[in-house]
Design a protein around this motif. Sequence first.
Motif, short mmCIF file in Angstrom:
data_model
loop_
_atom_site.label_atom_id
_atom_site.label_comp_id
_atom_site.label_asym_id
_atom_site.label_seq_id
_atom_site.Cartn_x
_atom_site.Cartn_y
_atom_site.Cartn_z
N LEU A 1 8.28 -3.59 5.94
CA LEU A 1 7.31 -2.92 5.09
C LEU A 1 7.60 -3.28 3.64
N ASP A 2 6.58 -3.62 2.90
CA ASP A 2 6.72 -3.94 1.49
C ASP A 2 6.53 -2.65 0.68
N LEU A 3 7.63 -1.93 0.45
CA LEU A 3 7.56 -0.60 -0.15
C LEU A 3 8.09 -0.57 -1.58
N THR A 4 7.53 0.33 -2.37
CA THR A 4 8.10 0.62 -3.68
C THR A 4 9.32 1.52 -3.47
N ALA A 5 10.10 1.71 -4.53
CA ALA A 5 11.29 2.55 -4.43
C ALA A 5 10.93 3.98 -4.04
N ILE A 6 9.85 4.51 -4.63
CA ILE A 6 9.43 5.88 -4.32
C ILE A 6 8.97 5.98 -2.86
N GLU A 7 8.21 5.00 -2.39
CA GLU A 7 7.73 5.01 -1.01
C GLU A 7 8.90 4.95 -0.04
N TYR A 8 9.90 4.14 -0.37
CA TYR A 8 11.08 4.06 0.51
C TYR A 8 11.81 5.40 0.52
N LYS A 9 11.95 6.02 -0.64
CA LYS A 9 12.64 7.31 -0.71
C LYS A 9 11.91 8.37 0.12
N LEU A 10 10.58 8.37 0.05
CA LEU A 10 9.80 9.32 0.84
C LEU A 10 10.03 9.11 2.34
N SER B 1 -0.94 10.48 -3.17
CA SER B 1 -1.23 9.06 -3.38
C SER B 1 -0.14 8.18 -2.76
N HIS B 2 1.13 8.57 -2.97
CA HIS B 2 2.24 7.80 -2.39
C HIS B 2 2.17 7.82 -0.85
N ILE B 3 1.88 8.99 -0.29
CA ILE B 3 1.80 9.12 1.17
C ILE B 3 0.67 8.26 1.71
N LYS B 4 -0.47 8.28 1.03
CA LYS B 4 -1.62 7.48 1.46
C LYS B 4 -1.28 6.00 1.47
N LYS B 5 -0.62 5.52 0.42
CA LYS B 5 -0.24 4.10 0.35
C LYS B 5 0.79 3.76 1.43
N LEU B 6 1.73 4.68 1.65
CA LEU B 6 2.74 4.46 2.67
C LEU B 6 2.12 4.35 4.06
N ARG B 7 1.16 5.22 4.35
CA ARG B 7 0.46 5.16 5.63
C ARG B 7 -0.28 3.83 5.81
N HIS B 8 -0.94 3.39 4.75
CA HIS B 8 -1.67 2.12 4.82
C HIS B 8 -0.73 0.96 5.11
N LYS B 9 0.43 0.97 4.46
CA LYS B 9 1.37 -0.12 4.66
C LYS B 9 1.94 -0.12 6.08
N ILE B 10 2.16 1.06 6.63
CA ILE B 10 2.62 1.15 8.02
C ILE B 10 1.53 0.63 8.96
N ALA B 11 0.28 1.05 8.70
CA ALA B 11 -0.85 0.61 9.54
C ALA B 11 -1.07 -0.90 9.44
N ASP B 12 -0.78 -1.48 8.28
CA ASP B 12 -0.98 -2.92 8.09
C ASP B 12 -0.08 -3.74 9.00
N VAL B 13 1.14 -3.27 9.24
CA VAL B 13 2.07 -4.05 10.07
C VAL B 13 2.08 -3.58 11.52
N SER B 14 1.60 -2.35 11.75
CA SER B 14 1.57 -1.82 13.12
C SER B 14 0.41 -0.83 13.22
N SER B 15 -0.75 -1.33 13.60
CA SER B 15 -1.98 -0.53 13.55
C SER B 15 -1.96 0.68 14.48
N ASN B 16 -1.14 0.63 15.53
CA ASN B 16 -1.11 1.75 16.48
C ASN B 16 0.03 2.73 16.21
N THR B 17 0.69 2.58 15.06
CA THR B 17 1.82 3.44 14.72
C THR B 17 1.42 4.44 13.64
#
Length: 230
Positions: free
Chosen positions: A151-160, A195-211
């Motif tokens: 996952l290509d995450l920002t520092a805040i997204e990783y911390k979350l 906003s951070h949660i929304k972006k994090l969800r999108h990034k997870i869905a981008d690499v694994s759409s069923n997760t």
Amino acid sequence: MSNKVLVVEDETKLAELLRDFLERSGFLVKLVADGNEVMDEINAFRPDVLLLDIMLPNKDGVSLCKEIRQSSIHQYLPIIMLTAKVDEIDLLLGLEIGADDYVCKPYSPREVVARTKALIRRQNYCEDENQSMGLCLDNDKMQAYINGKRLDLTAIEYKLLSLMSQSPGRIYSRSQLMSEMYSDYRVVSERTIDSHIKKLRHKIADVSSNTEIIHSVYGVGYKMEYLELD
């Protein structure tokens, strides 16, 4: 051997409905309607999970939860609180009484069964819970992987993601997440966390759409959990 669930609920029809659904899923169930009887039943029945309503005759669920957490014998008993209002969950989180999960009425008995299963699975296999969701975290490099894909995450997204992965199933209010993410006391709004949660969800869905492992708890906040509904 069947897992045992103690249902503490003074609404007879609701308690019996929960018992029926739990028994169909293979649980051994006992019902209690009076707060004063709960500790004796815990000692006698030795449940694997306690479903505990807040409003009870003689002794309320909040007092009971605190008493259980202060007990040297039963302090680690998994507890799911049953509440009548969403804002009661905010109160419970603020009191930090130590419940493992919260379900707000009116609820689907299937959801309660699913949460009970998830709590038992988490209790038995806590150290493997992240792997069961396909999640791998490298804290040294601050890198996260879902099903082997980075996952290509920002520092805040990783911390979350890292914070919520430490306690799968725990509900975090937005204010709790803000205090954990921004230790320098900068002023941020709840919308920032959303906003951070929304972006994090999108990034997870981008690499694994069923997760989908990050769930919204309406009116309260977020939690990380994998639920398998029957």
